[in-house]
Every structure is written in C-alpha cells, then in structure tokens.
Motif scaffolding. Structure first.
Motif, mmCIF file in Angstrom:
data_model
loop_
_atom_site.group_PDB
_atom_site.id
_atom_site.type_symbol
_atom_site.label_atom_id
_atom_site.label_comp_id
_atom_site.label_asym_id
_atom_site.label_seq_id
_atom_site.Cartn_x
_atom_site.Cartn_y
_atom_site.Cartn_z
ATOM 1 N N CYS A 65 0.845 -1.193 0.000
ATOM 2 C CA CYS A 65 0.000 0.000 0.000
ATOM 3 C C CYS A 65 0.887 1.254 0.000
ATOM 4 C CB CYS A 65 -0.916 0.002 1.223
ATOM 5 S SG CYS A 65 -2.161 -1.310 1.205
ATOM 6 N N ARG A 66 1.984 1.200 0.721
ATOM 7 C CA ARG A 66 2.897 2.341 0.851
ATOM 8 C C ARG A 66 3.381 2.853 -0.515
ATOM 9 N NH1 ARG A 66 6.178 0.333 4.418
ATOM 10 N NH2 ARG A 66 5.521 1.642 6.139
ATOM 11 N N ASN A 67 3.598 1.940 -1.476
ATOM 12 C CA ASN A 67 4.106 2.384 -2.775
ATOM 13 C C ASN A 67 3.028 2.344 -3.864
ATOM 14 O OD1 ASN A 67 4.056 -0.325 -3.705
ATOM 15 N ND2 ASN A 67 6.164 -0.662 -3.049
ATOM 16 N N CYS A 68 1.768 2.494 -3.443
ATOM 17 C CA CYS A 68 0.635 2.530 -4.365
ATOM 18 C C CYS A 68 0.142 3.972 -4.521
ATOM 19 C CB CYS A 68 -0.496 1.654 -3.813
ATOM 20 S SG CYS A 68 -2.006 1.682 -4.801
ATOM 21 N N GLN A 69 -0.272 4.333 -5.718
ATOM 22 C CA GLN A 69 -0.781 5.679 -5.970
ATOM 23 C C GLN A 69 -2.047 5.995 -5.178
ATOM 24 O OE1 GLN A 69 -1.326 6.704 -10.089
ATOM 25 N NE2 GLN A 69 0.660 5.887 -10.672
ATOM 26 N N LEU A 70 -2.780 4.999 -4.769
ATOM 27 C CA LEU A 70 -4.034 5.207 -4.054
ATOM 28 C C LEU A 70 -3.839 5.455 -2.554
ATOM 29 C CD1 LEU A 70 -6.020 2.341 -5.809
ATOM 30 C CD2 LEU A 70 -5.942 4.763 -6.436
ATOM 31 N N TYR A 71 -2.640 5.193 -2.057
ATOM 32 C CA TYR A 71 -2.319 5.352 -0.629
ATOM 33 C C TYR A 71 -2.138 6.826 -0.320
ATOM 34 C CZ TYR A 71 0.206 4.567 3.785
ATOM 35 O OH TYR A 71 0.606 4.559 5.100
ATOM 36 N N THR A 72 -2.804 7.301 0.713
ATOM 37 C CA THR A 72 -2.721 8.716 1.080
ATOM 38 C C THR A 72 -1.977 8.958 2.386
ATOM 39 O OG1 THR A 72 -4.889 8.656 2.179
ATOM 40 C CG2 THR A 72 -4.857 9.264 -0.161
ATOM 41 N N GLY A 73 -1.389 7.915 2.946
ATOM 42 C CA GLY A 73 -0.619 8.076 4.177
ATOM 43 C C GLY A 73 0.697 8.789 3.902
ATOM 44 N N THR A 86 -12.688 4.760 1.938
ATOM 45 C CA THR A 86 -13.006 6.063 2.506
ATOM 46 C C THR A 86 -13.314 5.962 3.998
ATOM 47 O OG1 THR A 86 -13.925 6.698 0.377
ATOM 48 C CG2 THR A 86 -14.496 8.083 2.246
ATOM 49 N N GLY A 87 -12.632 6.791 4.768
ATOM 50 C CA GLY A 87 -12.876 6.832 6.208
ATOM 51 C C GLY A 87 -12.224 5.711 6.990
ATOM 52 N N LYS A 88 -11.404 4.902 6.338
ATOM 53 C CA LYS A 88 -10.731 3.796 7.020
ATOM 54 C C LYS A 88 -9.242 3.844 6.688
ATOM 55 C CE LYS A 88 -14.798 0.887 6.912
ATOM 56 N NZ LYS A 88 -15.396 -0.325 6.381
ATOM 57 N N MET A 89 -8.470 3.184 7.497
ATOM 58 C CA MET A 89 -7.026 3.142 7.310
ATOM 59 C C MET A 89 -6.599 1.760 6.817
ATOM 60 S SD MET A 89 -6.193 6.169 8.426
ATOM 61 C CE MET A 89 -4.622 6.400 9.190
ATOM 62 N N VAL A 90 -5.503 1.750 6.053
ATOM 63 C CA VAL A 90 -4.903 0.492 5.612
ATOM 64 C C VAL A 90 -3.486 0.424 6.170
ATOM 65 C CG1 VAL A 90 -6.273 0.281 3.507
ATOM 66 C CG2 VAL A 90 -4.103 1.493 3.431
ATOM 67 N N VAL A 91 -2.969 -0.772 6.284
ATOM 68 C CA VAL A 91 -1.604 -0.971 6.761
ATOM 69 C C VAL A 91 -0.653 -0.664 5.607
ATOM 70 C CG1 VAL A 91 0.025 -2.662 7.704
ATOM 71 C CG2 VAL A 91 -2.382 -2.709 8.409
ATOM 72 N N ALA A 92 0.377 0.112 5.869
ATOM 73 C CA ALA A 92 1.323 0.515 4.823
ATOM 74 C C ALA A 92 1.967 -0.688 4.141
ATOM 75 C CB ALA A 92 2.398 1.436 5.402
ATOM 76 N N ASN A 93 2.157 -1.779 4.870
ATOM 77 C CA ASN A 93 2.744 -3.000 4.293
ATOM 78 C C ASN A 93 1.684 -3.953 3.754
ATOM 79 O OD1 ASN A 93 5.442 -2.339 4.681
ATOM 80 N ND2 ASN A 93 5.385 -3.041 6.801
ATOM 81 N N GLY A 94 0.452 -3.471 3.638
ATOM 82 C CA GLY A 94 -0.626 -4.280 3.105
ATOM 83 C C GLY A 94 -0.606 -4.290 1.582
ATOM 84 N N TRP A 95 -1.610 -4.950 1.011
ATOM 85 C CA TRP A 95 -1.712 -5.044 -0.450
ATOM 86 C C TRP A 95 -3.148 -5.367 -0.836
ATOM 87 C CZ3 TRP A 95 -3.346 -8.883 -3.784
ATOM 88 C CH2 TRP A 95 -3.059 -8.689 -5.149
ATOM 89 N N CYS A 96 -3.558 -4.908 -2.028
ATOM 90 C CA CYS A 96 -4.813 -5.345 -2.627
ATOM 91 C C CYS A 96 -4.639 -5.405 -4.131
ATOM 92 C CB CYS A 96 -5.985 -4.448 -2.231
ATOM 93 S SG CYS A 96 -6.183 -2.959 -3.197
ATOM 94 N N SER A 97 -5.576 -6.045 -4.807
ATOM 95 C CA SER A 97 -5.460 -6.262 -6.246
ATOM 96 C C SER A 97 -5.583 -4.984 -7.071
ATOM 97 C CB SER A 97 -6.502 -7.280 -6.707
ATOM 98 O OG SER A 97 -7.810 -6.774 -6.477
ATOM 99 N N ALA A 98 -5.964 -3.881 -6.443
ATOM 100 C CA ALA A 98 -6.053 -2.598 -7.150
ATOM 101 C C ALA A 98 -4.730 -1.830 -7.113
ATOM 102 C CB ALA A 98 -7.170 -1.752 -6.552
ATOM 103 N N HIS A 99 -3.679 -2.467 -6.643
ATOM 104 C CA HIS A 99 -2.372 -1.790 -6.516
ATOM 105 C C HIS A 99 -1.949 -1.132 -7.821
ATOM 106 C CE1 HIS A 99 2.032 -1.414 -6.326
ATOM 107 N NE2 HIS A 99 1.804 -1.178 -5.043
ATOM 108 N N VAL A 100 -1.629 0.164 -7.719
ATOM 109 C CA VAL A 100 -1.136 0.946 -8.866
ATOM 110 C C VAL A 100 0.208 1.534 -8.444
ATOM 111 C CG1 VAL A 100 -1.576 2.886 -10.417
ATOM 112 C CG2 VAL A 100 -3.500 1.557 -9.502
ATOM 113 N N PRO A 101 1.312 1.099 -9.022
ATOM 114 C CA PRO A 101 2.632 1.586 -8.599
ATOM 115 C C PRO A 101 2.749 3.113 -8.717
ATOM 116 C CG PRO A 101 2.856 -0.218 -10.173
ATOM 117 C CD PRO A 101 1.415 0.156 -10.137
ATOM 118 N N LYS A 102 3.398 3.704 -7.726
ATOM 119 C CA LYS A 102 3.654 5.146 -7.804
ATOM 120 C C LYS A 102 4.674 5.405 -8.886
ATOM 121 C CE LYS A 102 2.560 6.553 -3.152
ATOM 122 N NZ LYS A 102 3.010 7.083 -1.882
ATOM 123 N N GLY A 103 4.460 6.502 -9.544
ATOM 124 C CA GLY A 103 5.317 7.052 -10.416
ATOM 125 C C GLY A 103 6.091 6.825 -11.511
#
Length: 103
Positions: A65-73, A86-103
């Motif tokens: 999640c930390r290196n995903c474009q959707l992560y706002t932490g 929306t309104g919930k937190m994810v673990v920075a070391n987590g993952w989901c199938s919507a992962h979009v690499p940053k940059g």
C-alpha cells in the motif's frame, strides 16, 4: 494577584485548554477489517508477504500500500488512508489487487 498566583493560574488555564483540545481532536479512523466487503472484493491483506500467489499471480512482495498511488498516508507511517477505503485506514505493508505503482 501576585506573580506566584498568576503563574499557577496561567499554568492551570493552559493545561485545561490542552486537555480540552485533546478531547475534541478527531479519533483516528479504524483499520479496514477482514470482513469489509471492499477488502474482500479486492483481496486486501494487511501483510503483502501473505498474499496467495495462486489467487493473485501478478502480485509481487515488493508491492505494498505504501508504494501505491491510491495510498494517502505519509511516508514512514505504519498506517494511512486509501482512496478505495473512505474513512478507514490500511496498513502501509498491506496489499490489494487494485495496486497501482507510484510514479
């Protein structure tokens, strides 16, 4: 009022203000739970190392999640927001199938 009493008064006033501010500060949103429908649909897991490679063959352990474009932490935070949860937190070391690499 002498200097000693004034000092005590000011210290008490400052402590009361700080306590009131802390009580009124918004609570941190809850973490995304195991039963969350969006999390289930996206295969979210709080630990990228535990993703089932048969279910998600495109996943790599470097994806988090930390290196995903959707992560706002913020960088370095253990948890942060995600535009999908929306309104919930994810673990920075987590993952989901919507992962979009940053940059």
């Amino acid at each position: 009022m002498n200097d000693s009493n004034r000092r005590v008064f000011l210290l008490r006033a400052a402590a009361t203000s700080a306590a009131g501010w802390a009580a009124s500060a918004p609570a941190q949103p809850a973490l995304v739970g195991d039963k969350d429908p969006t999390a289930l649909a996206l295969g979210y897991t709080p630990d990228t190392q535990k993703v089932d490679p048969r279910k998600f063959p495109r996943h790599t352990p470097a994806q988090t999640c930390r290196n995903c474009q959707l992560y706002t932490g913020k960088p370095g935070d253990a948890v942060g927001g995600c535009t999908l949860f929306t309104g919930k937190m994810v673990v920075a070391n987590g993952w989901c199938s919507a992962h979009v690499p940053k940059g």
